[in-house]
Scaffold this active site. Structure first.
Site, short mmCIF file in Angstrom:
data_model
loop_
_atom_site.label_atom_id
_atom_site.label_comp_id
_atom_site.label_asym_id
_atom_site.label_seq_id
_atom_site.Cartn_x
_atom_site.Cartn_y
_atom_site.Cartn_z
N GLN A 202 -4.37 -1.71 9.57
CA GLN A 202 -4.06 -3.01 9.00
C GLN A 202 -4.60 -4.08 9.98
O GLN A 202 -4.24 -4.24 11.18
CB GLN A 202 -2.85 -3.20 8.65
CG GLN A 202 -2.56 -4.51 8.03
CD GLN A 202 -3.24 -4.63 6.61
OE1 GLN A 202 -3.00 -3.75 5.78
NE2 GLN A 202 -4.00 -5.68 6.18
N LYS B 43 0.76 -1.46 -0.03
CA LYS B 43 -0.17 -0.06 -0.04
C LYS B 43 0.76 1.16 -0.10
O LYS B 43 0.51 2.16 -0.69
CB LYS B 43 -0.81 -0.09 1.24
CG LYS B 43 -2.03 -1.06 0.95
CD LYS B 43 -2.91 -1.35 2.43
CE LYS B 43 -3.84 -2.42 2.27
NZ LYS B 43 -4.29 -2.98 3.26
N ASP C 246 -10.97 3.11 4.17
CA ASP C 246 -11.73 1.84 4.13
C ASP C 246 -12.90 1.64 4.20
O ASP C 246 -13.58 0.63 3.27
CB ASP C 246 -11.19 0.90 5.24
CG ASP C 246 -9.68 -0.06 4.73
OD1 ASP C 246 -9.54 -0.21 3.64
OD2 ASP C 246 -9.17 -0.30 5.90
#
Ligand code: NAD
Length: 298
Positions: A96, A52, A119
């Site tokens: 994460q 990422k 997200d």
């Protein structure tokens, strides 16, 4: 033969659009920033986070990475999120998953400022998505919508079966397919671990999205001739007869499905690259909104 849906190529197009928006933002004095936070440092999570960060660099987004000891108190993670929420140079925050067992995942998701929740997992953003007023669509189902659009898959009036009901893939995917919006308007069936006669359902579908995390369990016999098959699964399995060697396979038995499906995503190279690209898309959207700059994301 089925047409292969090339996720790498559609993702490259998304990244090119994102890079253009980054340029516009920078010209207006807004440098988009994405913070990644890693607390449980297992090898897969480490790989995901570093990918990422690399993706960010490629399109001109500033990556900010924070690591927290896996045995640190949960409060340390919450305070880190609070700090990132306050920072003007951070427009998107991604914690994460998974987090260590002593950390409450729901609390973590609620702690991230909804306008930085790239997200799309904060309850406010989940609610907005369900209400048809999405701020950030979760990356995987959003990426799948982009694939369906790129390959002219008609979802309006189609029967769609989503296999899996997770908060990150199955549920938001079903919601998006249901919306009165492009790449929506489908009649949606959501299947899960307690579904009976799965094959009967998938066989009647025009579009199948497989996201159960079971290697190659949907085969050609479970798919209607000409259906569009989107394989979300990423499963590492041992290669038969090759000792410790492993390979990545999806939830769909590609070999048997590819002669039956009309269009199908491969693994790797299908949904995976799209998930990564849509994180960049959401970050740029967040930066535009927070910086008061209009960015035109397709
Ligand atoms: P999850 O484990 O949270 O959810 C799996 C879902 O499958 C559950 O809802 C469960 O009810 C359902 N399920 C289990 N057994 C089933 C069965 N026999 N029949 C029907 N449904 C069944 O998984 P997830 O996070 O949604 O991920 C699913 C898969 O997709 C995994 O392989 C994961 O690695 C992969 N994934 C890929 C991407 C990507 O970018 N390509 C992104 C996220 C997840």
């Amino acid at each position: 033969m089925s047409e292969t849906i090339d996720g790498e190529s559609v993702a490259a197009d998304v990244r090119a659009d994102v890079a253009e928006c980054v340029e516009t933002l920078r010209e207006e004095g807004v440098v988009p920033g994405l913070a990644t936070v890693l607390m449980k440092a297992d090898p897969a999570s480490e790989t995901y986070v570093s990918m990422k960060q690399r993706d960010c660099e490629e399109v001109g987004i500033e990556g900010i990475h924070v690591e927290i000891d896996a045995d640190a108190p949960a409060e340390e993670l919450y305070e880190t999120i609070d700090d990132l929420n306050e920072r003007d140079d951070v427009h998107g925050i991604l914690v994460q998953m998974p987090v260590p067992d002593h950390v409450n995942k729901r609390k973590v998701l609620r702690r991230i400022a909804p306008e930085k929740d790239v997200d799309g997992f904060h309850p406010e953003n989940v609610g907005r998505l369900v209400a048809g007023d999405a701020r950030f669509k979760p990356c995987t189902p959003h990426g799948i919508q982009k694939l369906l659009a790129a390959y002219d898959v008609e979802t309006a009036g189609a029967d769609a079966v989503v296999v899996g009901r997770s908060d990150i893939v199955g549920k938001p995917m079903a919601n998006l397919l249901l919306q009165k919006a492009p790449q929506g308007n489908a009649t949606v069936t959501v299947c899960h671990s307690r579904t009976e006669n799965l094959a009967e359902k998938t066989r009647n579908a025009d579009v199948v999205v497989a996201a159960a995390g079971i290697p190659e369990f949907i085969d050609g016999d479970m798919i209607a001739e000409g259906a569009t098959v989107i394989d979300v699964g990423i499963n590492r399995v041992e290669v038969e007869g090759e000792g410790d060697e492993t390979e990545l396979v999806g939830d769909v038995d590609y070999e048997s499905a590819k002669g039956v499906a009309g269009k199908i995503t491969p693994v790797p190279g299908g949904v995976g690259p799209m998930t990564r690209a849509m994180l960049l898309y959401n970050t740029v959207k967040a930066a535009g909104e927070q910086g008061g700059v209009d960015v035109e994301l397709p």
